[in-house]
Design a protein around this motif. Structure first.
Motif, PDB file in Angstrom:
ATOM      1  N   SER A   1     -30.009  23.637 -23.635  1.00 35.18           N
ATOM      2  CA  SER A   1     -29.616  25.023 -23.905  1.00 35.18           C
ATOM      3  C   SER A   1     -30.566  25.637 -24.915  1.00 35.18           C
ATOM      4  CB  SER A   1     -28.179  25.086 -24.453  1.00 35.18           C
ATOM      5  OG  SER A   1     -28.141  24.593 -25.780  1.00 35.18           O
ATOM      6  N   ILE A   2     -30.652  26.946 -24.907  1.00 35.52           N
ATOM      7  CA  ILE A   2     -31.524  27.645 -25.843  1.00 35.52           C
ATOM      8  C   ILE A   2     -31.003  27.513 -27.263  1.00 35.52           C
ATOM      9  CG2 ILE A   2     -30.390  29.898 -25.614  1.00 35.52           C
ATOM     10  CD1 ILE A   2     -34.203  29.279 -25.829  1.00 35.52           C
ATOM     11  N   ASP A   3     -29.678  27.473 -27.432  1.00 34.88           N
ATOM     12  CA  ASP A   3     -29.107  27.313 -28.768  1.00 34.88           C
ATOM     13  C   ASP A   3     -29.482  25.963 -29.367  1.00 34.88           C
ATOM     14  OD1 ASP A   3     -27.951  29.814 -28.803  1.00 34.88           O
ATOM     15  OD2 ASP A   3     -26.020  29.125 -28.033  1.00 34.88           O
ATOM     16  N   SER A   4     -29.571  24.953 -28.519  1.00 37.12           N
ATOM     17  CA  SER A   4     -29.978  23.633 -28.993  1.00 37.12           C
ATOM     18  C   SER A   4     -31.413  23.665 -29.501  1.00 37.12           C
ATOM     19  CB  SER A   4     -29.843  22.590 -27.871  1.00 37.12           C
ATOM     20  OG  SER A   4     -30.294  21.319 -28.300  1.00 37.12           O
ATOM     21  N   LEU A   5     -32.271  24.445 -28.848  1.00 43.79           N
ATOM     22  CA  LEU A   5     -33.653  24.584 -29.307  1.00 43.79           C
ATOM     23  C   LEU A   5     -33.687  25.175 -30.708  1.00 43.79           C
ATOM     24  CD1 LEU A   5     -36.745  24.724 -29.082  1.00 43.79           C
ATOM     25  CD2 LEU A   5     -36.467  26.880 -27.827  1.00 43.79           C
ATOM     26  N   TYR A   6     -32.913  26.227 -30.922  1.00 44.58           N
ATOM     27  CA  TYR A   6     -32.903  26.860 -32.238  1.00 44.58           C
ATOM     28  C   TYR A   6     -32.374  25.890 -33.306  1.00 44.58           C
ATOM     29  CZ  TYR A   6     -33.435  31.118 -29.437  1.00 44.58           C
ATOM     30  OH  TYR A   6     -33.885  32.073 -28.552  1.00 44.58           O
ATOM     31  N   GLU A   7     -31.365  25.129 -32.941  1.00 45.42           N
ATOM     32  CA  GLU A   7     -30.815  24.145 -33.877  1.00 45.42           C
ATOM     33  C   GLU A   7     -31.853  23.059 -34.178  1.00 45.42           C
ATOM     34  OE1 GLU A   7     -26.952  21.119 -34.318  1.00 45.42           O
ATOM     35  OE2 GLU A   7     -27.277  22.244 -32.458  1.00 45.42           O
ATOM     36  N   ARG A   8     -32.575  22.638 -33.151  1.00 50.24           N
ATOM     37  CA  ARG A   8     -33.591  21.588 -33.310  1.00 50.24           C
ATOM     38  C   ARG A   8     -34.689  22.046 -34.264  1.00 50.24           C
ATOM     39  NH1 ARG A   8     -36.040  21.248 -28.126  1.00 50.24           N
ATOM     40  NH2 ARG A   8     -33.814  21.233 -27.619  1.00 50.24           N
ATOM     41  N   ILE A   9     -35.118  23.283 -34.097  1.00 52.42           N
ATOM     42  CA  ILE A   9     -36.160  23.823 -34.974  1.00 52.42           C
ATOM     43  C   ILE A   9     -35.691  23.817 -36.423  1.00 52.42           C
ATOM     44  CG2 ILE A   9     -37.415  25.927 -35.605  1.00 52.42           C
ATOM     45  CD1 ILE A   9     -37.461  26.594 -32.563  1.00 52.42           C
ATOM     46  N   ALA A  10     -34.465  24.273 -36.663  1.00 54.26           N
ATOM     47  CA  ALA A  10     -33.928  24.308 -38.026  1.00 54.26           C
ATOM     48  C   ALA A  10     -33.828  22.908 -38.613  1.00 54.26           C
ATOM     49  CB  ALA A  10     -32.557  24.987 -38.027  1.00 54.26           C
ATOM     50  N   GLN A  11     -33.382  21.951 -37.802  1.00 52.55           N
ATOM     51  CA  GLN A  11     -33.236  20.579 -38.288  1.00 52.55           C
ATOM     52  C   GLN A  11     -34.593  19.964 -38.647  1.00 52.55           C
ATOM     53  OE1 GLN A  11     -31.152  19.118 -34.824  1.00 52.55           O
ATOM     54  NE2 GLN A  11     -29.170  19.137 -35.866  1.00 52.55           N
ATOM     55  N   ILE A  12     -35.591  20.185 -37.799  1.00 56.43           N
ATOM     56  CA  ILE A  12     -36.919  19.639 -38.073  1.00 56.43           C
ATOM     57  C   ILE A  12     -37.536  20.319 -39.289  1.00 56.43           C
ATOM     58  CG2 ILE A  12     -39.266  19.386 -37.173  1.00 56.43           C
ATOM     59  CD1 ILE A  12     -38.018  19.140 -34.361  1.00 56.43           C
ATOM     60  N   ALA A  13     -37.395  21.632 -39.365  1.00 60.44           N
ATOM     61  CA  ALA A  13     -37.945  22.373 -40.502  1.00 60.44           C
ATOM     62  C   ALA A  13     -37.293  21.925 -41.803  1.00 60.44           C
ATOM     63  CB  ALA A  13     -37.741  23.875 -40.292  1.00 60.44           C
ATOM     64  N   ASP A  14     -35.994  21.688 -41.775  1.00 61.07           N
ATOM     65  CA  ASP A  14     -35.298  21.210 -42.978  1.00 61.07           C
ATOM     66  C   ASP A  14     -35.779  19.814 -43.370  1.00 61.07           C
ATOM     67  OD1 ASP A  14     -33.868  23.525 -43.199  1.00 61.07           O
ATOM     68  OD2 ASP A  14     -32.018  22.736 -42.310  1.00 61.07           O
ATOM     69  N   ALA A  15     -35.964  18.951 -42.374  1.00 65.80           N
ATOM     70  CA  ALA A  15     -36.417  17.588 -42.655  1.00 65.80           C
ATOM     71  C   ALA A  15     -37.808  17.588 -43.285  1.00 65.80           C
ATOM     72  CB  ALA A  15     -36.425  16.763 -41.372  1.00 65.80           C
ATOM     73  N   LEU A  16     -38.614  18.587 -42.931  1.00 65.00           N
ATOM     74  CA  LEU A  16     -39.982  18.675 -43.447  1.00 65.00           C
ATOM     75  C   LEU A  16     -40.082  19.606 -44.655  1.00 65.00           C
ATOM     76  CD1 LEU A  16     -41.898  18.814 -40.040  1.00 65.00           C
ATOM     77  CD2 LEU A  16     -41.543  16.844 -41.538  1.00 65.00           C
ATOM     78  N   ASN A  17     -38.915  20.093 -45.093  1.00 63.86           N
ATOM     79  CA  ASN A  17     -38.828  20.946 -46.279  1.00 63.86           C
ATOM     80  C   ASN A  17     -39.588  22.259 -46.118  1.00 63.86           C
ATOM     81  OD1 ASN A  17     -37.713  21.346 -48.852  1.00 63.86           O
ATOM     82  ND2 ASN A  17     -39.576  20.676 -49.890  1.00 63.86           N
ATOM     83  N   VAL A  18     -39.567  22.795 -44.895  1.00 63.56           N
ATOM     84  CA  VAL A  18     -40.192  24.108 -44.641  1.00 63.56           C
ATOM     85  C   VAL A  18     -39.212  24.995 -43.865  1.00 63.56           C
ATOM     86  CG1 VAL A  18     -42.603  23.376 -44.769  1.00 63.56           C
ATOM     87  CG2 VAL A  18     -41.360  23.125 -42.621  1.00 63.56           C
ATOM     88  N   PRO A  19     -38.013  25.200 -44.392  1.00 62.99           N
ATOM     89  CA  PRO A  19     -36.995  25.970 -43.654  1.00 62.99           C
ATOM     90  C   PRO A  19     -37.432  27.383 -43.301  1.00 62.99           C
ATOM     91  CG  PRO A  19     -36.378  25.718 -45.961  1.00 62.99           C
ATOM     92  CD  PRO A  19     -37.524  24.792 -45.722  1.00 62.99           C
ATOM     93  N   GLU A  20     -38.250  27.992 -44.178  1.00 63.68           N
ATOM     94  CA  GLU A  20     -38.689  29.363 -43.903  1.00 63.68           C
ATOM     95  C   GLU A  20     -39.615  29.418 -42.683  1.00 63.68           C
ATOM     96  OE1 GLU A  20     -41.743  27.282 -46.065  1.00 63.68           O
ATOM     97  OE2 GLU A  20     -39.601  27.497 -46.467  1.00 63.68           O
ATOM     98  N   LYS A  21     -40.403  28.362 -42.480  1.00 60.79           N
ATOM     99  CA  LYS A  21     -41.262  28.304 -41.289  1.00 60.79           C
ATOM    100  C   LYS A  21     -40.407  28.132 -40.034  1.00 60.79           C
ATOM    101  CE  LYS A  21     -45.560  26.564 -43.340  1.00 60.79           C
ATOM    102  NZ  LYS A  21     -46.605  25.511 -43.264  1.00 60.79           N
ATOM    103  N   GLY A  22     -39.315  27.398 -40.166  1.00 60.72           N
ATOM    104  CA  GLY A  22     -38.402  27.234 -39.040  1.00 60.72           C
ATOM    105  C   GLY A  22     -37.770  28.550 -38.644  1.00 60.72           C
TER     106      GLY A  22
END
Length: 280
Positions: free
Chosen positions: A118-139
């Motif tokens: 789902s497209i919502d899962s993509l958005y969630e995935r981006i946020a999770q990866i960005a948070d893990a890499l400490n770049v939430p604003e880039k996410g």
């Protein structure tokens, strides 16, 4: 004395939790498991920390040059650990579970991210990866960009055909049914997946395709190569007499673009809409 012991244990637990969080943020050696996981890491500009990925990581081209640790659904723990990662970012579909547990057991931080069709899962995935890499604003910036390009792609008028995606990874052709990323992408492009009523991937037969009457057939590049090229693919008895072949509406797509709900989803939709033709 007892209070001191309890306080000491709590202190250690808190330190462990903080350390675990810091490990993800300060990771220097990352292994990614999942094609769109890898693609998102590149889009976030964090690819310099990648030391390896898996065989489904087909984009960008630079990702295909990294050491591979097998296929993300059949990960060998030893292969991952040999790269000495301090962080593994894995699709929730990665496994087996025992292999990832083994990686965790030696102190490697394993972050599992959403990977549903789902497209919502993509958005969630981006946020999770960005948070893990400490770049939430880039996410957040990447998600905003994807939403904008997705809206533009979907706004283009096109015909709505009965479509099916055919996949060939092991020598046996399969059709994408409902609850698959391929089906979700078809729907986002305004197409009707003729196999939506059946969940997952199903074998292809001449009888089944003739009965389904697909007006468009989508095939991945890898599957077309496995079939021996377009002429052999179209000559297959299971495909030759479909309306799609009659109307010459066979669409060849990049494997990750067709099968992974990733940052280039708007590109996938644009390609499908262009192949479908302008709405009359």
């Amino acid at each position: 004395m007892k209070k001191n012991v309890v306080a000491g244990v709590l202190s250690l637990l808190m330190a462990s939790t903080v350390c675990g969080g810091a490990l993800a943020a300060d990771a220097r050696r990352i292994v990614s498991l999942g094609g769109t996981v890898t693609e998102i890491i590149y889009d976030l500009g964090m690819q310099d920390k990648l030391v390896a990925d898996d065989q489904s990581s087909l984009y960008p081209e630079a990702a295909t040059k990294l050491p591979r640790v097998g296929y993300y659904r059949a990960v060998p723990a030893e292969g991952v650990l040999s790269l000495k990662p301090d962080l593994v970012i894995a699709s929730e579909n990665a496994g087996p579970v025992a292999a990832l547990d083994k990686v965790r057991s030696v102190g490697v931080n394993v972050v599992t991210v959403s990977d549903k069709p789902s497209i919502d899962s993509l958005y969630e995935r981006i946020a999770q990866i960005a948070d893990a890499l400490n770049v939430p604003e880039k996410g957040e910036s990447l998600t905003t960009h994807i939403k904008s390009t997705l809206q533009q792609a979907q706004a283009v008028p096109s015909e709505s055909h009965r479509a099916v995606l055919i996949l060939n990874r092991t020598g046996a052709k399969l059709m994408a049914g409902g609850d698959t990323t391929a089906s979700a992408i078809m729907e986002l492009a305004g197409l009707k997946n003729v196999l939506k009523s059946q969940r997952g991937y199903k074998p292809v037969s001449a009888e089944s395709l003739l009965a389904l009457k697909p007006e468009m057939i989508i095939v991945t590049k890898g599957s077309l190569e496995a079939a021996g090229g377009m002429d052999k693919f179209k000559a297959d008895p299971a495909i030759a007499f479909t309306p799609a072949v009659k109307n010459n509406r066979i669409v060849v797509m990049d494997d990750l673009l067709a099968l992974g709900m990733g940052p280039r989803v708007s590109v996938a939709i644009s390609q499908l809409k262009a192949a479908a033709g302008h709405a009359k």
